[in-house]
Design a protein around this motif. Structure first.
Motif, short mmCIF file in Angstrom:
data_model
loop_
_atom_site.label_atom_id
_atom_site.label_comp_id
_atom_site.label_asym_id
_atom_site.label_seq_id
_atom_site.Cartn_x
_atom_site.Cartn_y
_atom_site.Cartn_z
N ASP A 1 0.83 -1.21 0.00
CA ASP A 1 0.00 0.00 0.00
C ASP A 1 0.86 1.26 0.00
OD1 ASP A 1 -2.36 -1.51 0.05
OD2 ASP A 1 -2.22 -1.72 2.23
N PHE A 2 1.79 1.32 -0.94
CA PHE A 2 2.74 2.42 -0.99
C PHE A 2 2.26 3.52 -1.93
CE2 PHE A 2 3.79 -0.09 -4.65
CZ PHE A 2 4.20 0.83 -5.60
N GLU A 3 2.89 4.65 -1.78
CA GLU A 3 2.63 5.81 -2.66
C GLU A 3 3.93 6.58 -2.83
OE1 GLU A 3 0.44 10.07 -2.22
OE2 GLU A 3 -0.87 8.31 -2.00
N LEU A 4 4.32 6.82 -4.08
CA LEU A 4 5.51 7.61 -4.40
C LEU A 4 5.06 8.89 -5.10
CD1 LEU A 4 7.81 4.81 -5.87
CD2 LEU A 4 7.87 5.75 -3.55
N ARG A 5 5.67 10.00 -4.72
CA ARG A 5 5.32 11.29 -5.33
C ARG A 5 6.59 12.00 -5.78
NH1 ARG A 5 0.28 14.38 -2.52
NH2 ARG A 5 -1.11 12.57 -2.24
N ARG A 6 6.42 12.74 -6.87
CA ARG A 6 7.51 13.61 -7.32
C ARG A 6 6.94 15.01 -7.50
NH1 ARG A 6 11.41 13.01 -12.68
NH2 ARG A 6 12.71 14.81 -12.23
N ILE A 7 7.57 15.98 -6.84
CA ILE A 7 7.13 17.36 -6.88
C ILE A 7 8.08 18.16 -7.77
CG2 ILE A 7 6.54 19.38 -5.50
CD1 ILE A 7 4.83 16.91 -4.93
#
Length: 229
Positions: free
Chosen positions: A73-79
């Motif tokens: 249940d992961f989440e990766l974000r790039r800003i």
């Protein structure tokens, strides 16, 4: 007293529609770089290279195809530099296999924004990637959509382009998007069913192989003006 009638106006020459394959290639030209950028931002390299190592050395054992770590249940974000969200990747589970240095993601969901605000969404039952994310594959119930930016500054609900099938591969360094399995490409009121396809972004070439059919809706004809009397 007789009145002379003006000669009838010449019928307007209808504008010749552009070939459908040219329009599809034009769409993919702006669509593929966004998809590749999104995959490059998965963070796979960072996760692999920053995995904590063992405190003590152990005897080398025959490599087995078993994951050395998992993330659920992961989440990766790039800003982006402007503080806006560029890429978000979610999944039910991610596994790293040290023998092949590859990643597998179950239930992958991708959301990527281009600098112009257009949105790319991608979902699949599973995704695989090599260590540097140069070879990325979506497998099972693959659906990729591209949404243009609307007048209100939000992506339009109706996608401009939809690609669906059971397999889609992106070779980032070669800038290739391809599938050896049947795929459906829907855009601008048309639909192409291809046995297989390959889009070469570097050379601007779109190739279909095997049995390929297309269906396109013609725009309604304009009512011609009546002749003057």
């Amino acid at each position: 007293m007789a009145a002379s009638l003006a000669p009838p106006r010449a019928a307007a020459t209808p504008r010749r529609p552009q070939p459908w394959i040219w329009r599809l290639q034009s769409l993919l030209t702006s669509y593929l770089p966004l998809l590749l950028m999104a995959f490059l931002a998965t963070g796979t390299w960072w996760l692999v290279k920053n995995t904590p190592g063992q405190d003590e050395e152990r005897e080398a054992a025959p490599a087995r195809h078993e994951p050395d770590y998992r993330m659920r249940d992961f989440e990766l974000r790039r800003i982006g530099a402007d503080g806006r969200l560029r890429v978000r990747i979610e999944g039910a589970e991610m596994r790293h296999y040290p023998d092949t240095d590859t990643l597998e993601i179950d239930g992958v969901r991708l959301r990527a924004f281009a600098p112009d605000g257009s949105l790319t969404l991608a979902t699949a039952r599973r995704a695989t990637s090599n260590a540097d994310a140069s070879d990325l594959q979506l497998l099972g119930d693959v659906r990729v959509t591209r949404h243009l930016l609307g007048p209100g500054g939000e992506p339009l609900a109706q996608p401009q382009l939809v690609v669906s099938g059971e397999f889609l591969q992106a070779l980032v360094n070669e800038e290739l998007l391809r599938s050896h399995l049947p795929a459906v490409l829907s855009y601008s009121g048309g639909e192409v069913h291809a046995q297989s396809f390959e889009y070469d972004h570097l050379h601007g070439k779109l190739r279909f192989a095997g049995h390929t059919t297309g269906r396109f809706e013609m725009p309604p004809a304009r009512n011609s003006k009546g002749r003057g009397r």
